[in-house]
Design a protein around this motif. Structure first.
Motif, short mmCIF file in Angstrom:
data_model
loop_
_atom_site.label_atom_id
_atom_site.label_comp_id
_atom_site.label_asym_id
_atom_site.label_seq_id
_atom_site.Cartn_x
_atom_site.Cartn_y
_atom_site.Cartn_z
N GLY A 1 0.88 -1.23 -0.14
CA GLY A 1 -0.10 0.06 -0.13
C GLY A 1 0.84 1.28 -0.08
O GLY A 1 0.44 2.35 0.43
N LEU A 2 2.10 1.21 -0.46
CA LEU A 2 2.87 2.33 -0.51
C LEU A 2 2.27 3.60 -1.38
O LEU A 2 1.80 3.09 -2.62
CB LEU A 2 4.26 2.14 -0.85
N ARG A 3 2.70 4.90 -1.17
CA ARG A 3 2.51 5.96 -1.91
C ARG A 3 3.42 5.88 -3.07
O ARG A 3 4.66 5.30 -2.94
CB ARG A 3 2.47 7.19 -1.12
N GLN A 4 3.20 6.57 -3.94
CA GLN A 4 4.25 6.68 -5.26
C GLN A 4 5.32 7.43 -4.81
O GLN A 4 6.37 6.97 -5.09
CB GLN A 4 3.59 7.52 -6.25
N ILE A 5 5.46 8.36 -3.94
CA ILE A 5 6.56 9.27 -3.73
C ILE A 5 7.55 8.21 -2.57
O ILE A 5 8.53 8.22 -2.65
CB ILE A 5 6.23 10.44 -2.90
N GLU A 6 6.78 7.23 -2.02
CA GLU A 6 7.35 6.58 -0.94
C GLU A 6 8.07 5.29 -1.69
O GLU A 6 9.40 5.03 -1.47
CB GLU A 6 6.51 5.89 -0.29
N VAL A 7 7.62 4.96 -3.02
CA VAL A 7 8.36 3.76 -3.68
C VAL A 7 9.57 4.48 -4.47
O VAL A 7 10.50 3.96 -4.47
CB VAL A 7 7.37 3.49 -4.96
N VAL A 8 9.66 5.55 -5.03
CA VAL A 8 10.67 6.17 -5.70
C VAL A 8 11.73 6.76 -4.95
O VAL A 8 12.79 6.92 -5.28
CB VAL A 8 10.12 7.42 -6.85
N ARG A 9 11.36 7.05 -3.71
CA ARG A 9 12.34 7.42 -2.53
C ARG A 9 13.17 6.12 -2.25
O ARG A 9 14.24 6.37 -1.51
CB ARG A 9 11.72 7.98 -1.40
N VAL B 1 6.73 6.41 -13.05
CA VAL B 1 6.04 5.19 -12.41
C VAL B 1 4.60 5.09 -13.02
O VAL B 1 4.09 4.20 -13.21
CB VAL B 1 6.11 5.28 -10.89
N ARG B 2 3.99 6.35 -12.69
CA ARG B 2 2.52 6.33 -13.22
C ARG B 2 2.38 6.02 -14.72
O ARG B 2 1.48 5.40 -15.11
CB ARG B 2 2.03 7.77 -13.01
N GLU B 3 3.48 6.50 -15.60
CA GLU B 3 3.39 6.19 -17.01
C GLU B 3 3.35 4.69 -17.19
O GLU B 3 2.86 3.89 -18.19
CB GLU B 3 4.34 7.01 -17.73
N PHE C 1 -4.25 1.47 -6.27
CA PHE C 1 -3.76 0.12 -5.72
C PHE C 1 -3.82 0.61 -3.92
O PHE C 1 -4.24 -0.39 -3.25
CB PHE C 1 -2.32 0.06 -5.86
N ARG C 2 -3.34 1.60 -3.64
CA ARG C 2 -3.58 2.06 -2.04
C ARG C 2 -5.05 2.08 -1.52
O ARG C 2 -5.11 1.69 -0.70
CB ARG C 2 -2.89 3.51 -1.85
N HIS C 3 -5.86 2.57 -2.34
CA HIS C 3 -7.28 2.60 -1.98
C HIS C 3 -7.68 1.03 -1.82
O HIS C 3 -8.53 0.70 -0.97
CB HIS C 3 -8.11 3.19 -3.02
N PHE C 4 -7.22 0.12 -2.98
CA PHE C 4 -7.72 -1.12 -2.87
C PHE C 4 -7.10 -1.83 -1.47
O PHE C 4 -7.46 -2.59 -0.87
CB PHE C 4 -7.05 -2.01 -3.97
N PHE C 5 -5.59 -1.57 -1.16
CA PHE C 5 -4.72 -2.14 -0.03
C PHE C 5 -5.73 -1.74 1.09
O PHE C 5 -5.99 -2.67 2.09
CB PHE C 5 -3.79 -1.41 -0.08
#
Length: 238
Positions: A86-94, A162-164, A182-186
């Motif tokens: 359930g990670l946010r996009q910014i958390e993944v790229v960091r 990542v979004r692309e 994804f996060r909403h689903f998680f």
């Protein structure tokens, strides 16, 4: 401006108010004009719906059938972090390679609006995807996810990149959703499984308060109650 979210509009508005108030304090404008300027309001309900079970089923079959190329292993690792963590996009790229501890099944995450990192437990499926990805790319340090494009090869992936990547997969699978879905689903999946134990869910979603989780919970309760609502008017025909 209609293309911006309410939160984005409010951020721009706050910046403009600070700037104008500063001009007034410096006597560069004759009067303070921000006193009665109100921010944009939004319903507490989510405007964007998350991914559905059918969408996840499509994605699961798609990822399982992918040949183990470097790009596909990267995609599967990204999906695992979004889907199982359930990670946010910014958390993944960091994420850096050094943040991942596959032996202890943990990762260090720098969350939204935070300067420090916090540990999370990795789902076994996430560990497997990350191990396959790292065994392929052989990164020892630096950014965990990097670009393969010619003009910025080796640089850290951006949230836009990542979004692309996810957008292309969704288009191929005819999934009407976004990366945030994804996060909403998680979170929705956890709340349903934990029977509304929002405090426990917050330990996995890493919300600072359970207020946002209450919004998710309200949506779930309302959806589950719909059959009773429909039943009330079943004998009425127009």
């Amino acid at each position: 401006i209609d293309t911006f979210s309410v939160s984005t509009k409010n951020k721009y508005l706050i910046a403009a108010k600070i700037f104008l108030d500063g001009l007034h304090r410096l006597n560069l404008i004759p009067q303070k004009i921000t006193d009665h300027v109100r921010g944009f309001t939004q319903s507490r309900l989510h405007r964007k719906e998350g991914l559905q079970d059918a969408d996840i089923g499509k994605l699961q079959r798609y990822c399982s059938d992918l040949p183990p190329t470097p790009q596909n292993l990267r995609l599967r690792a990204l999906v695992a972090l979004f889907l199982f963590q359930g990670l946010r996009q910014i958390e993944v790229v960091r994420l850096d390679v050094g943040d991942i501890d596959l032996r202890n099944k943990t990762a260090l995450i720098r969350g939204k609006g935070r300067d420090d990192k916090e540990p999370i437990h990795l789902h076994p499926s996430t560990v497997r995807m990350l191990r396959e990805y790292l065994n392929c790319y052989r990164f020892r340090s630096g950014a965990l996810f990097r670009s393969d494009s010619n003009h910025c090869r080796g640089e850290r992936l951006t949230t836009k990149s990542v979004r692309e990547i996810i957008k292309r997969v969704f288009a191929e699978l005819e999934i009407d959703g976004s990366t945030h879905g994804f996060r909403h689903f998680f979170i929705t999946k956890l709340i349903k499984s934990y029977k509304g134990e929002l405090l426990m869910v917050s330990k996995y979603s890493r919300h600072r308060s359970i207020q946002m989780l209450e919004v998710y919970n309200d949506e779930i309760i309302r959806e589950q109650d719909l059959p009773r609502f429909y039943e009330v008017f079943k004998e009425i025909r127009i």
